[in-house]
Each structure stands twice: as structure tokens, then as C-alpha cells.
Design an enzyme around this catalytic site. Structure first.
Site, mmCIF file in Angstrom:
data_model
loop_
_atom_site.group_PDB
_atom_site.id
_atom_site.type_symbol
_atom_site.label_atom_id
_atom_site.label_comp_id
_atom_site.label_asym_id
_atom_site.label_seq_id
_atom_site.Cartn_x
_atom_site.Cartn_y
_atom_site.Cartn_z
ATOM 1 N N ASP A 65 -2.977 8.138 7.947
ATOM 2 C CA ASP A 65 -4.090 7.203 8.679
ATOM 3 C C ASP A 65 -3.437 6.329 9.695
ATOM 4 O O ASP A 65 -2.357 6.395 10.019
ATOM 5 C CB ASP A 65 -5.041 6.477 7.693
ATOM 6 C CG ASP A 65 -4.184 5.527 6.920
ATOM 7 O OD1 ASP A 65 -3.095 5.029 7.160
ATOM 8 O OD2 ASP A 65 -4.799 5.015 5.956
ATOM 9 N N HIS A 89 -0.454 4.449 7.379
ATOM 10 C CA HIS A 89 0.387 5.217 6.344
ATOM 11 C C HIS A 89 0.788 6.622 6.502
ATOM 12 O O HIS A 89 0.086 7.429 7.150
ATOM 13 C CB HIS A 89 -0.589 4.953 5.011
ATOM 14 C CG HIS A 89 -1.198 3.815 4.565
ATOM 15 N ND1 HIS A 89 -2.445 3.315 5.152
ATOM 16 C CD2 HIS A 89 -0.205 2.669 4.247
ATOM 17 C CE1 HIS A 89 -2.491 2.020 4.664
ATOM 18 N NE2 HIS A 89 -1.160 1.605 4.046
ATOM 19 N N SER A 130 0.765 -1.272 0.014
ATOM 20 C CA SER A 130 0.061 0.073 -0.198
ATOM 21 C C SER A 130 0.903 1.302 0.105
ATOM 22 O O SER A 130 0.504 2.286 -0.327
ATOM 23 C CB SER A 130 -0.921 -0.069 1.153
ATOM 24 O OG SER A 130 -0.258 -0.338 2.287
#
Ligand code: NAG
Ligand code: NAG
Ligand code: NAG
Length: 361
Positions: free
Chosen positions: A323, A326, A38
Site C-alpha cells: 500500500d 508498507h 506497523s
């Protein structure tokens, strides 16, 4: 009709060949191929079934041009975008699943998928494994070779950059399931990751890759979701140690491949060290919050992910984390810009040096 079609195809093949020749004649990196999780995904997961490991909704992308969610796990760009910008791309090449095979020929593709790791078991059913990402790349090279011939394709690929950001989910998954109590078991994990990653890089080398950029693991134990779970709110230092162990093993893998495979060169980005420096003097780098997520809810804003009903901060450039897992685009920008020219934070060469096709290592 038949004849016209044939002519069109011929014209397309010709222009592809000319483009490849022109691209390799200059010192510009002709294409970028991206693999990983991600931290590198620019929208592949948007195309997967189910709701897990996705970021194609608000408030993700709030600082992206147009304020649109793209599937990046960020308020804006990610680290791949910033590295690509330095290499004179507009941003990361597009998500592999979002474009045609033809469109990938010229400037590369991004195969990364949130939730994936080095091992097939990591992120199974919610992401595209690294092994599958490599198979997808293989398919592209086959197409490339059929269009421009093996020699031109090999030259093109040998000047292109192959960028990796992976391993984080393998360690997070292991930590969540087993904790870190047993050193033998941890050594086994790191050995397994290093071994598999080595095979994966070797496979790509066999498919024409020569220049590898590898983002090291971050200070995983400090992500808000883990700090939230620790009563004192401190980082999970045992997981930070595991990240460092993984980074050491990865550096050894790269060093070993470079000393055995002709023409294999690399730049390993010491993400962990960059973060350590920032953490010791955050205000110098413009950060006021290194602990909490900007977007989320509850303790450290880490009790929920960044969903449309979550709250978010206004001073996003001052937050280290976007978040609960991340970094913000401010953090990604700092890491990639540092990696581009920072000799102290890359080994054995900077990304800029690796990209320069006039130099040989
Ligand atoms: C993945 O999906 C398969 C088939 O639907 C299922 O049998 C398996 O248990 C799933 N694995 C995980 C780790 O969720
Ligand atoms: C540690 O892990 C190894 C490998 O899985 C296992 O053989 C050993 O019994 C474990 N030791 C303890 C104390 O749990
Ligand atoms: C947002 O809504 C979902 C679904 O109703 C809920 O599970 C989640 O806890 C909510 N998150 C926040 C931050 O309120």
C-alpha cells in the site's frame, strides 16, 4: 473443589517449569518478543478503539493463509513472520492483546502497534506507544517469574530474541510537520530518538533481555505516499538522508550498550542497504514495480490507502510496495531472509548467529 483446583494449578506450574528447562537446554530460541510499528504489528491495533492505523479488512491479508485480514499491514506475512519462520516458529508470536498471559509464557508475544514510534507523542491516541509496549512486556516477565522462579525465567529470557522495528513514524511525522529545512532541528530529533531508544533498550536489559534484533529504517523518502506528493515523482532524498542518519545513530547506541552491559548482544539489520541493492537491479530480485503501491488508487496508487473499495494488482510478488506506506510480503521476505544469513547486511553478526546460544560474543 478447592483441593482439585490447587492440584491443577500445581500441575500447570510444574509443566511450565519443565518446559522452560527443556527450552533452554537446546539451541533453539525459546521465545520471541516483538516491539515496534506497523511493519511488525500482527493485530494489536484490531483491539484499539477508532478506525485509524488499522489493517484488519480487505484487501490486506489477501495472500495470507485463508486469504484473511489479520491486522498485518501487508498482503500476507510481514518481516517479523519471515524472521520467526527462519527461527523455526510458524510465524510471529501472536498479538499481545489477542491472547492470555498464560499463552504468552511459552513462545513470546508481539507487542507492536501500527502508528507508534520511539517517542510517546508519535501516534498518540491511535496506537500503543513503545514505552507502553515495554510496560506490557514487564507484566509478562512478572508472571513468568512467579510461575517458574527468577533463575529459570532469567535463563529463558537470556536465550530469547527481542526484535524491534521502529523509528519510521517518528521521522515521517517530523517530516510531515516540519519538513527538512533545518539541519540543527534534524540533529536534535535524531539525538532525541537515539537517547530515548537507548533508555528503552536498557530498560529491557534490566528486565532480562540479552539478544536484540533491530531492523534499521528503510528508504522512507521513497514510500509511494511521499513520491506522489513530489511533482517529479522522485524520492524525498532529504528524508532518505534522515533515515540514514537515524540508522547510524541506532548502530552507535547498540554498539555502546554492548560495550557497557554484560551479555548484551545484537544484530542490526541494514534494511536501507538491502533496499538500495534491490533498487539498483530490481528484476534480479523478481520485482517489476518499485514505485507504485499494489493496492490503492490514483497517482502511484498512493492517493488512498488500501481500503475494501481500492483496486489491487494481481502480480503482487513483483511489487515492492503493498500500500502507500508498507512493503509487500515479497519485499518483507527478501529483507528478513537476507538478514538471517547475510553478513554484509547485518552488523556485527547475522540473526542466525545471534540466535545460536552455543556462541558467545
Ligand atoms: C488525544 O486524546 C486526548 C483526550 O481525548 C486529547 O485531549 C488530545 O488532544 C489527543 N491528542 C492527539 C495528538 O490527538
Ligand atoms: C533551526 O532550529 C533550531 C532548533 O529548533 C532553532 O533554534 C533555529 O532558530 C532554527 N534555524 C532556522 C534558520 O530556522
Ligand atoms: C472508498 O470509499 C471511501 C468512503 O466512501 C472514500 O473516502 C474513498 O475515497 C474510496 N476509495 C477509493 C479508492 O475509491
Amino acid at each position: 473443589m478447592q483441593g482439585k483446583m490447587g492440584l491443577l494449578l500445581l500441575a500447570a506450574a510444574f509443566s511450565a517449569a519443565v518446559f522452560m528447562q527443556m527450552a533452554v537446554a537446546t539451541n533453539v530460541v525459546p521465545a520471541i518478543y516483538v516491539f515496534g510499528d506497523s511493519t511488525a504489528d500482527v493485530g494489536n491495533n484490531n483491539f484499539l478503539p477508532g478506525n485509524q492505523a488499522k489493517a484488519n479488512f480487505a484487501h490486506n491479508g489477501i495472500d495470507f493463509p485463508g486469504g484473511t485480514p489479520t491486522g498485518r499491514f501487508s498482503n500476507g506475512y510481514n518481516g517479523i513472520d519471515y524472521l520467526a519462520k527462519k527461527l523455526r516458529f510458524k510465524k510471529s508470536p501472536p498479538a499481545y492483546l489477542s491472547i492470555t498471559r498464560e499463552a504468552m509464557l511459552y513462545r513470546g508475544a508481539n507487542f507492536a502497534s501500527g502508528g507508534s514510534g520511539i517517542l510517546d507523542a508519535t501516534g498518540r491516541n491511535i496506537s500503543i506507544s513503545l514505552n507502553q509496549q515495554i510496560k506490557d512486556y514487564e507484566e509478562i516477565t512478572r508472571h513468568l517469574k512467579s510461575r517458574v522462579g527468577a533463575t529459570a525465567a532469567d535463563r529463558f529470557l537470556s536465550k530469547s530474541l527481542f526484535i524491534f522495528s521502529t523509528g519510521n513514524n517518528d521521522m515521517l511525522g517530523f517530516y510531515t510537520v516540519f519538513g527538512l529545512k533545518n539541519a540543527t532541528q534534524q540533529d536534535l530529533l535524531i539525538g532525541q530518538l537515539a537517547n530515548q531508544f537507548k533508555n528503552q533498550l536498557q530498560t529491557l536489559y534490566n528486565l532480562g533481555a540479552r539478544k536484540f534484533v533491530v531492523f534499521g529504517a528503510s528508504r522512507l523518502g521513497c514510500v509511494p505516499t511521499l513520491r506522489r506528493a513530489i511533482p517529479s515523482g522522485e524520492c524525498a532524498e532529504d528524508l532518505n538522508k534522515l533515515s540514514q542518519q537515524f540508522n547510524k545513530a541506532t548502530e552507535a547506541v547498540l554498539h555502546s550498550l554492548a560495550s557497557t552491559l554484560k551479555g548484551f548482544s545484537y544484530s542490526f539489520i541494514k534494511v536501507y542497504d538491502i533496499i538500495s541493492v534491490v533498487s539498483s537491479n530490481p528484476t534480479k530480485y523478481g520485482f517489476t514495480d518499485l514505485v507504485s503501491a499494489c493496492c490503492g488508487s490514483g497517482k502511484f496508487n498512493a492517493e488512498s490507502s488500501c481500503t475494501p473499495n481500492a483496486t489491487y494488482c494481481s502480480n503482487r510478488d513483483q511489487y515492492f510496495y503493498w500500500d502507500r506506506l508498507h512493503p509487500t510480503q515479497a519485499t518483507s521476505r527478501l529483507i528478513s531472509n537476507t538478514a538471517f544469513r547475510g553478513r554484509k547486511y547485518t552488523t556485527p553478526v547475522t540473526v542466525e548467529q545471534l540466535a545460536d546460544s552455543r556462541r558467545r560474543y
